[in-house]
Motif scaffolding. Structure first.
Motif: not given
Length: 322
Positions: A11-19, A33-35, A263-266
């Motif tokens: 359902v979703s595309s996700r990015l994590l930027l971590a220190t 982002e809901i893709t 809205a995109k997850r509804a």
């Protein structure tokens, strides 16, 4: 060190930027982002051109953010939809052209990464973790003490998720009562087998994923999503039932208008809520704890272990790019 983790789900595309310092995340930024990559995959066995385009567009933005962040390493994983699709290479080729190094991970590695991300908030405590995504649900029991390998019991990846159950059973807009009952019965049947063979159950069930975080937002009428409020929030079975009643009989557009719903997850929220209800029911739990720390956190920590020359705690070494 700085690390970037990209998770491309059903359902979703996700990015994590971590220190990360001394093995712990000290600061991070997450983008979701809901893709809807997995839409139609359960029926056709293929990723649609539109879905591939949505994911590549999202990842184009991710790549720019990654470049600005200048991490020491990047890891990109794909999960259920890519595992199921016969044309996953079409997406992988596009991701490689963006400079990413994608890898499709099996459900058991997905479960290990998620458990590792969650368990940092419950050191040395035995917990059950449920990750209900778009195409699959991972269930695992175990414990983690910092500096030691994971101690895991029963671990299983099941082909049930909010996109899959919606495509398979909830064709109406709104779905009928009979469709919802059939979907719930299927979910209960799929999930019951895990708990029946799991032995003694931990007192605490922790759940991750967009469905449970959105249910917290819906139950509490969060007009603006607040991750600090959602993280480690208790969601009761009664609240899940109330959310299902609130969404039942409503069209996807009407569900999208409810406070706390993206809205995109509804379109997949009712199906996702039915799965969460059956996880609680079949597991014998009255409530669960919702965690914002999921696969991405487990992945970021694993990347740091590899960069430090350590043996990864989850027993899996990711492919990294710079």
């Amino acid at each position: 060190m700085r690390v970037a983790a990209v998770d491309l789900g059903t359902v979703s595309s996700r990015l994590l930027l971590a220190t990360i310092e001394d093995g712990a995340i000290v600061s991070s930024t997450k983008v979701t982002e809901i893709t809807d990559l997995g839409r139609g995959v359960d029926a056709t066995g293929r990723l649609s051109d539109d879905a591939i385009g949505r994911v590549l567009a999202a990842c184009g933005g991710f790549v720019q953010r990654i470049a600005d962040f200048a991490p020491d390493a990047v890891c990109t994983t794909l999960t259920s939809a890519a595992r199921d699709a016969g044309n996953g290479e079409d997406l992988i080729g596009g991701l490689e052209q963006l400079g990413l190094r994608p890898q499709v991970i099996p459900g058991q590695i997905e479960a290990r990464l998620t458990f590792y991300g969650v368990a940092h908030d419950f050191p040395a405590r035995r917990i059950a973790v449920a990750d209900s995504g778009g195409g699959s649900t991972e269930l695992v029991m175990g414990s983690y003490a910092p500096g030691e390998p994971l101690t895991l019991g029963r671990l299983q990846s099941l082909n049930i998720g909010c996109r899959r159950i919606t495509d398979r059973f909830l064709a109406g807009d709104p779905p009928t009562r009979e469709q919802c009952d059939e979907a719930s019965a299927w979910a209960a049947d799929v999930l019951a087998g895990y708990w029946e063979g799991a032995g003694e159950r931990p007192e605490r069930l922790v759940a991750v994923g967009g469905t449970v975080t959105t249910l917290v937002a819906l139950a509490n009428k969060l007009a603006v999503y607040d991750p600090a409020f959602v993280h480690l929030h208790e969601l009761t079975a009664a609240e899940v039932e109330s959310c299902i009643e609130l969404m039942s009989g409503r069209t996807a557009d009407e569900i999208a208008a409810l406070p706390g719903i993206q809205a995109k997850r509804a379109p997949v929220m009712l199906g996702g809520a039915l799965i969460i209800r059956e996880i609680l029911r079949t597991g014998g739990y009255d409530a669960l704890t919702v965690s914002e720390n999921s696969l991405l956190v487990g992945m970021a920590t694993t990347i740091s272990e590899v960069l430090d020359g350590q043996e990864p705690a989850i027993g899996w070494t990711p492919l990294l790019s710079c």
